[in-house]
Scaffold this motif. Structure first.
Motif, mmCIF file in Angstrom:
data_model
loop_
_atom_site.group_PDB
_atom_site.id
_atom_site.type_symbol
_atom_site.label_atom_id
_atom_site.label_comp_id
_atom_site.label_asym_id
_atom_site.label_seq_id
_atom_site.Cartn_x
_atom_site.Cartn_y
_atom_site.Cartn_z
ATOM 1 N N LYS A 416 0.832 -1.204 0.000
ATOM 2 C CA LYS A 416 0.000 0.000 0.000
ATOM 3 C C LYS A 416 0.869 1.257 0.000
ATOM 4 O O LYS A 416 1.860 1.340 0.743
ATOM 5 C CB LYS A 416 -0.924 0.016 1.232
ATOM 6 C CG LYS A 416 -2.052 -0.999 1.152
ATOM 7 C CD LYS A 416 -3.079 -0.588 0.103
ATOM 8 C CE LYS A 416 -4.153 -1.651 -0.102
ATOM 9 N NZ LYS A 416 -3.702 -2.782 -0.915
ATOM 10 N N ALA A 417 0.485 2.219 -0.823
ATOM 11 C CA ALA A 417 1.141 3.533 -0.813
ATOM 12 C C ALA A 417 0.587 4.359 0.333
ATOM 13 O O ALA A 417 -0.628 4.417 0.526
ATOM 14 C CB ALA A 417 0.910 4.250 -2.138
ATOM 15 N N THR A 418 1.479 4.975 1.111
ATOM 16 C CA THR A 418 1.034 5.780 2.262
ATOM 17 C C THR A 418 1.524 7.223 2.214
ATOM 18 O O THR A 418 1.168 8.028 3.069
ATOM 19 C CB THR A 418 1.517 5.144 3.582
ATOM 20 O OG1 THR A 418 2.960 5.073 3.567
ATOM 21 C CG2 THR A 418 0.932 3.755 3.775
ATOM 22 N N TRP A 419 2.343 7.545 1.205
ATOM 23 C CA TRP A 419 2.880 8.909 1.116
ATOM 24 C C TRP A 419 3.236 9.203 -0.334
ATOM 25 O O TRP A 419 3.598 8.309 -1.104
ATOM 26 C CB TRP A 419 4.125 9.040 1.989
ATOM 27 C CG TRP A 419 4.757 10.412 2.014
ATOM 28 C CD1 TRP A 419 4.468 11.440 2.865
ATOM 29 C CD2 TRP A 419 5.800 10.896 1.153
ATOM 30 N NE1 TRP A 419 5.259 12.543 2.592
ATOM 31 C CE2 TRP A 419 6.089 12.227 1.537
ATOM 32 C CE3 TRP A 419 6.506 10.340 0.093
ATOM 33 C CZ2 TRP A 419 7.063 13.000 0.904
ATOM 34 C CZ3 TRP A 419 7.472 11.108 -0.559
ATOM 35 C CH2 TRP A 419 7.744 12.426 -0.138
ATOM 36 N N GLY A 420 3.112 10.451 -0.726
ATOM 37 C CA GLY A 420 3.519 10.869 -2.057
ATOM 38 C C GLY A 420 3.858 12.343 -2.065
ATOM 39 O O GLY A 420 3.674 13.055 -1.062
#
Length: 505
Positions: A416-420
């Motif tokens: 899962k992506a949690t920051w960008g």
């Protein structure tokens, strides 16, 4: 072991165009790989909800380096890009997926990604990330989640088999201590028979390597190769013994089965260990008649260089608990009523441990490898203890019933992506579906993992400085493998964890 594939194709189709779906100006995507729940795992009641982390180093070397180099970067750019475009055009429509970003990646010549991870061999609490991954160049933000499919597919299984193997070792150690059995026997007491039932031969090598993090008994030769290739295994990686199968016994014919046993024991393998499948026809006849007829030859076996000279009988069908420990519903005093261990004790005798539990004569033993699970193994150990026998009277064959009746959901693995970052502005990402039980709720923002009294602990919504701290260390960056571990270190971490668990118990 490199698979001759185009690594660009190691995705689900929906990944192909996420590059354009992210907001214009996206520069960085930061994701993690985390086991979320053991709800579906068939563990024993005293399972402490911790997973063994294993397999990343093999994945990095085999896929991120070898496969990407051989299947993409070292290939002719026009050829490999054309192959990708053809695949996308045929499935999604002509020019549905632009290829300029693929050409730019080939021109770069390496994967601009950074992976930080916990040490392999660590036992990690559920909902704590095993690793994080982020792109290192803003124009390649799309790569982070582009590799999600292969990252998940290649890692969940080794972690899962290594976890199950550890639980077998914990169980066997527990009963060795309870019955006074030799702890040095435990590393060979669970023997990997799973290869033929796995999802392909590469899966067999990789998943069976998980077994070798806790044991050395294995019939999976490729798993040993895998450990030597990717984990610098230098000590004893895996061992086995000569053994028969039913075709051997059948070819010798039922009428001449005793002769087959004698030839195996006296002519082919007069020393060391030999395992003979014993239920091709009448297991109880083998145990109570053939063993008596061959008793002198069995006792006269010559020890090999390691001092071993054992005939191992292998039942291969039926209820393992009843066959080993006895069936209370069988005719009283019959071999089936007594069980295989008691029958062999009556014929060969043996010794007793310091705690008073019986150990069969060192020239005979048993191995059972048909549909063994943690629950069945525990039931057998309980049965042996109740009959006054030490746990070391039996070796367990662990097959695909244990190591392949698994899915990614066994421990709820997810990437899962949690920051960008978009146009220089950081964004904390998270999901929390209102229709879910809470298992799918993700962490948020940059992540840090610290060691605590309860084990590894996750801290989310971290600053960039905080994210650089903690137990997650950079192991791969810009196509380079930076921090390696070896099998000995992994085994040592698990031994320390086992020792701590034993003290707690």
């Amino acid at each position: 072991m490199s698979l001759k594939i185009n690594p660009l194709h190691a995705i689900d189709f929906y990944k192909a165009d996420h590059r354009r779906q992210y907001p214009v100006g996206t520069e960085y995507v930061y994701a993690n790989f985390t086991p979320r729940s053991s709800r579906l795992a068939k563990m024993l009641p005293d399972f402490d909800d911790k997973l063994v982390f294993f397999g990343l180093q093999g994945f990095i070397q085999h896929f991120l380096i070898e496969t990407w180099n051989e299947g993409f970067f070292q290939q002719d750019k026009h050829k490999v890009v054309a192959a990708y475009k053809r695949r996308m055009d045929n499935a999604l429509g002509i020019d549905a997926i632009p290829v300029d970003h693929i050409e730019a990646l080939h021109d770069l010549g390496y994967l601009p990604l950074k992976i930080k991870a916990l040490p392999e061999g660590s036992r990690v609490n559920m909902r704590v990330p095993l690793l994080t991954v982020v792109n290192t160049l803003p124009e390649f933000f799309w790569l982070t989640n582009y590799i999600e499919t292969v990252l998940s597919a290649e890692l969940w299984k080794p972690c899962t088999t290594a976890t199950i193997a550890y639980e077998y070792k914990r169980l066997l150690t527990q009963y060795a201590l309870k019955t006074g059995a030799d702890l040095a026997f435990v590393p060979v007491q669970a023997h990997d028979f799973s290869s033929r039932g796995m999802s392909g031969i590469y899966d067999a090598a990789q998943a069976s390597a998980g077994h070798l993090t806790s044991f050395i008994g294995t019939d999976a030769i490729l798993a040993i190769d895998y450990m030597e290739e990717y984990y610098q295994a230098a000590d004893v990686v895996g061992v086995s013994v000569p053994a028969t199968e039913h075709s051997v016994m059948c070819m010798g014919t039922e009428d001449d089965e005793l002769t087959t046993f004698r030839r195996l024991i006296c002519d082919l393998y007069p020393s060391g260990i030999v395992s003979i499948v014993s239920d091709t026809w009448d297991f109880w006849r083998v145990i109570t008649e053939f063993s008596v007829a061959l008793k002198a030859e069995i006792l006269a076996r010559t020890p090999n260089a390691m001092g071993l000279a054992k005939l191992v009988f292998r039942p291969d069908s039926g209820d393992p608990v009843k066959i080993i420990c006895g069936d209370p519903e069988a005719a009283v005093a019959s071999p089936a009523y007594k069980g295989a261990v008691e029958c062999l004790w009556e014929i060969f005798g043996g010794t007793t441990t310091t705690l008073g539990y019986k150990v069969l004569n060192e020239r005979v033993g048993l191995i059972y490898g048909d549909s063994i699970t943690l629950q069945r193994a525990q039931a057998i150990l309980i049965g042996l203890e109740a009959k006054g026998f030490a746990s070391s009277n039996l070796v367990f064959g662990i097959g695909s019933y244990t190591y392949n009746y698994l899915t990614r959901d066994t421990f709820g693995f997810a990437v899962k992506a949690t920051w960008g970052q978009v146009n220089g502005s950081a964004r904390e990402l998270f999901k929390d579906p209102i229709t879910d039980s809470g298992i799918k709720k993700s962490a948020k923002g940059l992540l840090r993992v610290e060691q605590s009294v309860a084990g590894f602990e996750l801290f989310d919504q971290q600053t960039a400085v905080q994210e650089q701290q903690g137990e997650l260390k950079t192991v791969f960056e810009n196509g380079q493998f930076l921090q390696q571990c070896n099998l000995a270190q992994i085994r040592n971490r698990l031994e320390l964890a086992l020792a701590a668990a034993t003290v707690t118990t």
